[in-house]
Design a protein around this motif. Structure first.
Motif, short mmCIF file in Angstrom:
data_model
loop_
_atom_site.label_atom_id
_atom_site.label_comp_id
_atom_site.label_asym_id
_atom_site.label_seq_id
_atom_site.Cartn_x
_atom_site.Cartn_y
_atom_site.Cartn_z
N GLU A 219 36.65 76.80 134.64
CA GLU A 219 36.05 77.85 133.80
C GLU A 219 36.66 77.86 132.41
OE1 GLU A 219 35.01 81.20 137.19
OE2 GLU A 219 37.01 81.15 136.29
N ARG A 220 37.98 77.69 132.33
CA ARG A 220 38.67 77.72 131.03
C ARG A 220 38.18 76.59 130.14
NH1 ARG A 220 43.43 78.28 132.98
NH2 ARG A 220 43.40 80.53 132.83
N HIS B 136 32.93 72.56 123.83
CA HIS B 136 31.47 72.48 123.72
C HIS B 136 30.99 71.41 124.70
CE1 HIS B 136 31.53 75.14 120.31
NE2 HIS B 136 32.47 74.39 119.77
N PHE C 246 41.05 82.92 134.71
CA PHE C 246 40.03 81.91 134.95
C PHE C 246 40.58 80.73 135.74
CE2 PHE C 246 39.00 83.81 130.78
CZ PHE C 246 37.78 84.38 131.10
N LEU D 137 35.30 74.81 130.42
CA LEU D 137 33.88 74.96 130.09
C LEU D 137 33.62 76.06 129.07
CD1 LEU D 137 32.22 74.47 133.61
CD2 LEU D 137 32.47 72.81 131.77
N ARG D 138 34.42 77.11 129.09
CA ARG D 138 34.25 78.21 128.12
C ARG D 138 34.79 77.86 126.74
NH1 ARG D 138 34.13 83.82 130.08
NH2 ARG D 138 33.57 83.79 132.27
N THR D 139 35.81 77.01 126.68
CA THR D 139 36.49 76.73 125.42
C THR D 139 35.89 75.55 124.66
OG1 THR D 139 38.53 77.59 126.38
CG2 THR D 139 38.74 76.31 124.37
N ARG E 88 41.66 73.94 122.43
CA ARG E 88 40.98 73.99 121.13
C ARG E 88 41.37 72.81 120.24
NH1 ARG E 88 41.62 80.40 120.53
NH2 ARG E 88 39.77 80.96 121.73
#
Length: 95
Positions: A35-36, A42, A31, A38-40, A93
Motif C-alpha cells: 500500500e505504501r 506513480h 499501511f 502504490l500510494r507514493t 519519493r
C-alpha cells in the motif's frame, strides 16, 4: 512505473503473520509495504511473486495484479520491491 513485490525464503519464517498473506501485506504502521509503495509512486501496473499456496487467493483478491507471471516481468522495466523492506515515505519519493 511498473512495480513487482516479491517474497524470499525467510518470509515464511514470519509465521503466523505470513501464513495467510505475503510478507508485503503485513501492516507496518498505518499501511502495508504494498500500500505504501502504490500510494507514493506513480504506479501504472503492479505484480507480485509469492508462495504458490497464496497465489490463487491473491489473484482473486487483487485481479489487477500480475501474480507469479515472469512473462509480465519481462515485458518492461520494473522496480522490484522486497516484501520485508519497511521503507519510509522520503526514501520512496527519492526513487
Amino acid at each position: 512505473m511498473r512495480v513487482a513485490f516479491f517474497e524470499d525464503a525467510i518470509s515464511g519464517q514470519l509465521a503466523p503473520l505470513t501464513m495467510l498473506r505475503p510478507a508485503f501485506d503485513i501492516t507496518c504502521g498505518q499501511f502495508t509495504v504494498r500500500e505504501r509503495v502504490l500510494r507514493t509512486l506513480h504506479v501504472t501496473a503492479w505484480g507480485v511473486f509469492l508462495r504458490s499456496c497464496l497465489a490463487e487467493t491473491y489473484q482473486e483478491q487483487y485481479p489487477e495484479a500480475a501474480v507469479n507471471r515472469f512473462d509480465w516481468l519481462e515485458a518492461g522495466p520494473t522496480l522490484l520491491v522486497h516484501g520485508r523492506w519497511c521503507c519510509d515515505i522520503d526514501t520512496l519519493r527519492s526513487i
